[in-house]
Write a protein that holds these residues in place. Structure first.
Motif, PDB file in Angstrom:
ATOM      1  N   ILE A  78       7.805   1.830 -21.709  1.00  0.00           N
ATOM      2  CA  ILE A  78       9.125   2.450 -21.871  1.00  0.00           C
ATOM      3  C   ILE A  78       9.082   3.940 -21.547  1.00  0.00           C
ATOM      4  CG2 ILE A  78      11.045   2.843 -23.454  1.00  0.00           C
ATOM      5  CD1 ILE A  78      10.465  -0.113 -22.661  1.00  0.00           C
ATOM      6  N   ARG A  79       8.255   4.692 -22.240  1.00  0.00           N
ATOM      7  CA  ARG A  79       8.277   6.142 -22.039  1.00  0.00           C
ATOM      8  C   ARG A  79       7.704   6.547 -20.681  1.00  0.00           C
ATOM      9  NH1 ARG A  79       6.850   6.230 -27.834  1.00  0.00           N
ATOM     10  NH2 ARG A  79       8.770   6.745 -28.944  1.00  0.00           N
ATOM     11  N   ARG A  80       6.636   5.864 -20.245  1.00  0.00           N
ATOM     12  CA  ARG A  80       6.018   6.208 -18.953  1.00  0.00           C
ATOM     13  C   ARG A  80       6.489   5.312 -17.816  1.00  0.00           C
ATOM     14  NH1 ARG A  80       0.488   5.663 -18.635  1.00  0.00           N
ATOM     15  NH2 ARG A  80       0.174   4.519 -20.580  1.00  0.00           N
ATOM     16  N   SER A  81       7.294   4.294 -18.122  1.00  0.00           N
ATOM     17  CA  SER A  81       7.846   3.375 -17.107  1.00  0.00           C
ATOM     18  C   SER A  81       6.774   2.759 -16.226  1.00  0.00           C
ATOM     19  CB  SER A  81       8.886   4.091 -16.237  1.00  0.00           C
ATOM     20  OG  SER A  81       9.993   4.466 -17.006  1.00  0.00           O
ATOM     21  N   ARG A  82       5.602   2.503 -16.811  1.00  0.00           N
ATOM     22  CA  ARG A  82       4.568   1.771 -16.105  1.00  0.00           C
ATOM     23  C   ARG A  82       4.785   0.281 -16.323  1.00  0.00           C
ATOM     24  NH1 ARG A  82      -0.672   3.180 -15.258  1.00  0.00           N
ATOM     25  NH2 ARG A  82      -0.889   0.919 -15.063  1.00  0.00           N
ATOM     26  N   GLY A  83       3.977  -0.529 -15.662  1.00  0.00           N
ATOM     27  CA  GLY A  83       4.095  -1.967 -15.831  1.00  0.00           C
ATOM     28  C   GLY A  83       2.995  -2.521 -16.717  1.00  0.00           C
TER      29      GLY A  83
ATOM     30  N   GLU B 140      -4.089  11.753 -10.306  1.00  0.00           N
ATOM     31  CA  GLU B 140      -5.451  11.326 -10.632  1.00  0.00           C
ATOM     32  C   GLU B 140      -5.575   9.805 -10.588  1.00  0.00           C
ATOM     33  OE1 GLU B 140      -8.690  11.686 -14.299  1.00  0.00           O
ATOM     34  OE2 GLU B 140      -6.839  12.872 -14.321  1.00  0.00           O
ATOM     35  N   GLU B 141      -4.593   9.119 -11.148  1.00  0.00           N
ATOM     36  CA  GLU B 141      -4.638   7.663 -11.152  1.00  0.00           C
ATOM     37  C   GLU B 141      -4.447   7.105  -9.751  1.00  0.00           C
ATOM     38  OE1 GLU B 141      -3.332   4.572 -14.420  1.00  0.00           O
ATOM     39  OE2 GLU B 141      -1.580   5.430 -13.422  1.00  0.00           O
ATOM     40  N   ALA B 142      -3.578   7.723  -8.961  1.00  0.00           N
ATOM     41  CA  ALA B 142      -3.374   7.280  -7.581  1.00  0.00           C
ATOM     42  C   ALA B 142      -4.659   7.412  -6.782  1.00  0.00           C
ATOM     43  CB  ALA B 142      -2.257   8.096  -6.935  1.00  0.00           C
ATOM     44  N   SER B 143      -5.389   8.504  -6.985  1.00  0.00           N
ATOM     45  CA  SER B 143      -6.658   8.701  -6.283  1.00  0.00           C
ATOM     46  C   SER B 143      -7.681   7.646  -6.680  1.00  0.00           C
ATOM     47  CB  SER B 143      -7.198  10.096  -6.590  1.00  0.00           C
ATOM     48  OG  SER B 143      -8.453  10.294  -5.985  1.00  0.00           O
ATOM     49  N   LEU B 144      -7.756   7.348  -7.983  1.00  0.00           N
ATOM     50  CA  LEU B 144      -8.675   6.311  -8.450  1.00  0.00           C
ATOM     51  C   LEU B 144      -8.300   4.952  -7.883  1.00  0.00           C
ATOM     52  CD1 LEU B 144     -10.976   5.315 -10.262  1.00  0.00           C
ATOM     53  CD2 LEU B 144      -9.324   5.195 -12.144  1.00  0.00           C
ATOM     54  N   LEU B 145      -7.010   4.645  -7.849  1.00  0.00           N
ATOM     55  CA  LEU B 145      -6.547   3.360  -7.315  1.00  0.00           C
ATOM     56  C   LEU B 145      -6.912   3.217  -5.848  1.00  0.00           C
ATOM     57  CD1 LEU B 145      -4.936   0.727  -7.533  1.00  0.00           C
ATOM     58  CD2 LEU B 145      -2.845   2.052  -7.146  1.00  0.00           C
ATOM     59  N   VAL B 146      -6.677   4.255  -5.047  1.00  0.00           N
ATOM     60  CA  VAL B 146      -7.012   4.198  -3.622  1.00  0.00           C
ATOM     61  C   VAL B 146      -8.510   4.007  -3.433  1.00  0.00           C
ATOM     62  CG1 VAL B 146      -7.075   5.535  -1.475  1.00  0.00           C
ATOM     63  CG2 VAL B 146      -4.997   5.514  -2.876  1.00  0.00           C
ATOM     64  N   SER B 147      -9.308   4.713  -4.240  1.00  0.00           N
ATOM     65  CA  SER B 147     -10.762   4.587  -4.137  1.00  0.00           C
ATOM     66  C   SER B 147     -11.217   3.167  -4.458  1.00  0.00           C
ATOM     67  CB  SER B 147     -11.422   5.587  -5.091  1.00  0.00           C
ATOM     68  OG  SER B 147     -12.822   5.432  -5.107  1.00  0.00           O
ATOM     69  N   ARG B 148     -10.682   2.591  -5.538  1.00  0.00           N
ATOM     70  CA  ARG B 148     -11.065   1.229  -5.918  1.00  0.00           C
ATOM     71  C   ARG B 148     -10.607   0.212  -4.869  1.00  0.00           C
ATOM     72  NH1 ARG B 148     -11.878  -0.563 -10.902  1.00  0.00           N
ATOM     73  NH2 ARG B 148     -12.432  -2.428  -9.720  1.00  0.00           N
TER      74      ARG B 148
ATOM     75  N   PHE C  54       8.217  -1.056  -6.097  1.00  0.00           N
ATOM     76  CA  PHE C  54       8.007  -1.658  -7.413  1.00  0.00           C
ATOM     77  C   PHE C  54       8.465  -0.769  -8.572  1.00  0.00           C
ATOM     78  CE2 PHE C  54       5.112  -3.740  -4.496  1.00  0.00           C
ATOM     79  CZ  PHE C  54       5.262  -5.075  -4.823  1.00  0.00           C
ATOM     80  N   GLY C  55       8.869   0.452  -8.266  1.00  0.00           N
ATOM     81  CA  GLY C  55       9.344   1.342  -9.320  1.00  0.00           C
ATOM     82  C   GLY C  55       8.263   1.773 -10.279  1.00  0.00           C
ATOM     83  N   ILE C  56       7.010   1.837  -9.812  1.00  0.00           N
ATOM     84  CA  ILE C  56       5.871   2.230 -10.641  1.00  0.00           C
ATOM     85  C   ILE C  56       5.273   3.499 -10.053  1.00  0.00           C
ATOM     86  CG2 ILE C  56       3.550   1.589 -11.400  1.00  0.00           C
ATOM     87  CD1 ILE C  56       4.490  -1.349 -11.279  1.00  0.00           C
ATOM     88  N   ARG C  57       5.298   4.563 -10.834  1.00  0.00           N
ATOM     89  CA  ARG C  57       4.782   5.845 -10.356  1.00  0.00           C
ATOM     90  C   ARG C  57       3.456   6.156 -11.037  1.00  0.00           C
ATOM     91  NH1 ARG C  57       8.997  10.584  -9.918  1.00  0.00           N
ATOM     92  NH2 ARG C  57       9.685   9.095  -8.336  1.00  0.00           N
ATOM     93  N   THR C  58       2.435   6.416 -10.231  1.00  0.00           N
ATOM     94  CA  THR C  58       1.129   6.801 -10.749  1.00  0.00           C
ATOM     95  C   THR C  58       0.963   8.310 -10.607  1.00  0.00           C
ATOM     96  OG1 THR C  58       0.163   6.313  -8.578  1.00  0.00           O
ATOM     97  CG2 THR C  58       0.034   4.591 -10.253  1.00  0.00           C
TER      98      THR C  58
ATOM     99  N   PRO D  19      -0.058   3.754  -3.410  1.00  0.00           N
ATOM    100  CA  PRO D  19       0.708   4.528  -4.399  1.00  0.00           C
ATOM    101  C   PRO D  19       2.169   4.730  -4.021  1.00  0.00           C
ATOM    102  CG  PRO D  19      -1.458   5.492  -4.127  1.00  0.00           C
ATOM    103  CD  PRO D  19      -1.320   4.434  -3.059  1.00  0.00           C
ATOM    104  N   LYS D  20       2.453   5.022  -2.761  1.00  0.00           N
ATOM    105  CA  LYS D  20       3.845   5.201  -2.333  1.00  0.00           C
ATOM    106  C   LYS D  20       4.604   3.879  -2.371  1.00  0.00           C
ATOM    107  CE  LYS D  20       6.700   7.411   1.205  1.00  0.00           C
ATOM    108  NZ  LYS D  20       7.730   6.373   1.279  1.00  0.00           N
ATOM    109  N   LEU D  21       3.931   2.782  -1.988  1.00  0.00           N
ATOM    110  CA  LEU D  21       4.558   1.465  -2.047  1.00  0.00           C
ATOM    111  C   LEU D  21       4.917   1.106  -3.482  1.00  0.00           C
ATOM    112  CD1 LEU D  21       5.301  -1.166  -0.471  1.00  0.00           C
ATOM    113  CD2 LEU D  21       3.007  -1.982  -0.997  1.00  0.00           C
ATOM    114  N   LEU D  22       4.026   1.394  -4.411  1.00  0.00           N
ATOM    115  CA  LEU D  22       4.310   1.122  -5.821  1.00  0.00           C
ATOM    116  C   LEU D  22       5.564   1.867  -6.275  1.00  0.00           C
ATOM    117  CD1 LEU D  22       0.792   1.253  -7.537  1.00  0.00           C
ATOM    118  CD2 LEU D  22       2.071  -0.751  -6.770  1.00  0.00           C
ATOM    119  N   ASP D  23       5.691   3.097  -5.865  1.00  0.00           N
ATOM    120  CA  ASP D  23       6.842   3.912  -6.253  1.00  0.00           C
ATOM    121  C   ASP D  23       8.113   3.421  -5.564  1.00  0.00           C
ATOM    122  OD1 ASP D  23       8.514   5.884  -7.199  1.00  0.00           O
ATOM    123  OD2 ASP D  23       7.492   7.541  -6.197  1.00  0.00           O
ATOM    124  N   ASP D  24       8.052   3.224  -4.248  1.00  0.00           N
ATOM    125  CA  ASP D  24       9.257   2.900  -3.473  1.00  0.00           C
ATOM    126  C   ASP D  24       9.777   1.492  -3.741  1.00  0.00           C
ATOM    127  OD1 ASP D  24       9.017   5.391  -2.357  1.00  0.00           O
ATOM    128  OD2 ASP D  24       8.251   4.691  -0.417  1.00  0.00           O
TER     129      ASP D  24
END
Length: 293
Positions: A65-70, A269-277, A262-266, A255-260
């Motif tokens: 709710i507060r961070r609007s993550r999934g 720091e988290e976006a960098s970790l996600l891309v690396s993984r 899926f409505g999920i903004r990272t 990260p941009k696809l998630l935002d555009d």
């Protein structure tokens, strides 16, 4: 039981855009389920990145709710159960086994969370945590249906795993191969589940080496006439009556696809970790198999 005293109900309802009646009726339940499915995001990023998913209400509320993550089913159901409890609904939590692509003779673990809501002697299946979830409750009777949107759902009482009786949730898609297009999506019994049971299932889903949520990210977004998924690097869009559209994206595009889409903004720091993984995952998948000797 569901720690509703820790839920900021006003904040949750505001996030849903819900301004309707708060009495525990079927009309309220229908409106809340539709708003939750269309608004609260669905992803497995915490399992993939951190192997940790917290189920206490303050943590789930902060994340969804507060961070609007999934989050996935356990998080969604813990949040929704706290809201229903605070509104005065009577319900039972249950667990299901996802069947899609599985052999019923070798069932998957019962790691899908759902609620059965009791209203005036009638019971309703509330399945808000699948990602691709029905937009309305389904009456818990043999032949119960949801047809609130272009993708219908059907309940049957039938033999499920190893011939034991139970409930099967069927869904229908344009490319479904079953009789009349119906495919079994999940099966379940009415054995009551409690927060501690969900904690055990969640531990497996979030941390076990064989959990699909640990081995790759999976993101879903359900609309009234569109359903998007991102499975690792494969982005798929489905629309009723149209061909499925699938494309492969690069790790840096996610990260941009998630935002555009899926409505999920990272955060950065988290976006960098996600891309690396994702790059690590992509390199493993593209690695050639060793030559047999």
């Amino acid at each position: 039981m569901w720690s509703s005293e820790h839920l900021d109900l006003d904040a949750y309802l505001a996030h849903l855009g819900y301004e309707g009646d708060r009495t525990p009726t079927l009309e309220t339940l229908r409106a809340l389920q539709r708003a939750h499915v269309l608004t609260v995001r669905w992803d497995t990023l915490d399992s993939f990145l951190y192997r940790q998913v917290r189920l206490d209400v303050p943590s789930v509320q902060d994340k969804l709710i507060r961070r609007s993550r999934g989050g996935y089913c356990y998080e969604h159901v813990v949040l929704f159960a706290a809201a229903l409890e605070k509104l005065g609904f009577r319900f039972t939590a249950v667990s299901g086994r996802v069947q899609l692509g599985a052999d019923s003779a070798n069932p998957r673990p019962a790691t899908h969370a759902m609620l059965i809501v009791d209203l005036d002697g009638t019971r309703w299946l509330n399945d808000i945590g699948f990602g691709d979830s029905p937009l309305e409750p389904i009456e818990l009777v043999d032949g119960g249906r949801s047809q609130a949107d272009p993708w219908p759902y059907l309940l049957h009482w039938q033999d499920i795993t190893h011939g034991s009786p139970g409930w099967a949730v069927h869904h229908r898609r344009d490319d479904s191969k079953g009789p009349e297009g119906w495919v079994v999506r999940q099966v379940f019994t009415e054995t009551p589940q409690y927060p501690v049971d969900y904690a055990v299932g969640n531990h497996f889903v979030a941390t076990h080496d064989r959990s699909p949520f640990v081995t790759r990210p999976y993101i879903q977004r359900r609309g009234t006439d569109r359903y998007d998924t991102l499975d690792a690097l494969v982005w798929t869009t489905e629309r009723p009556g149209r061909d499925r559209v699938t494309e492969t994206v690069g790790p840096h595009e996610v990260p941009k696809l998630l935002d555009d889409v899926f409505g999920i903004r990272t955060d950065p720091e988290e976006a960098s970790l996600l891309v690396s993984r994702l790059r690590e995952l992509d390199s493993v998948r593209l690695r050639p198999e060793p030559t047999p000797r």
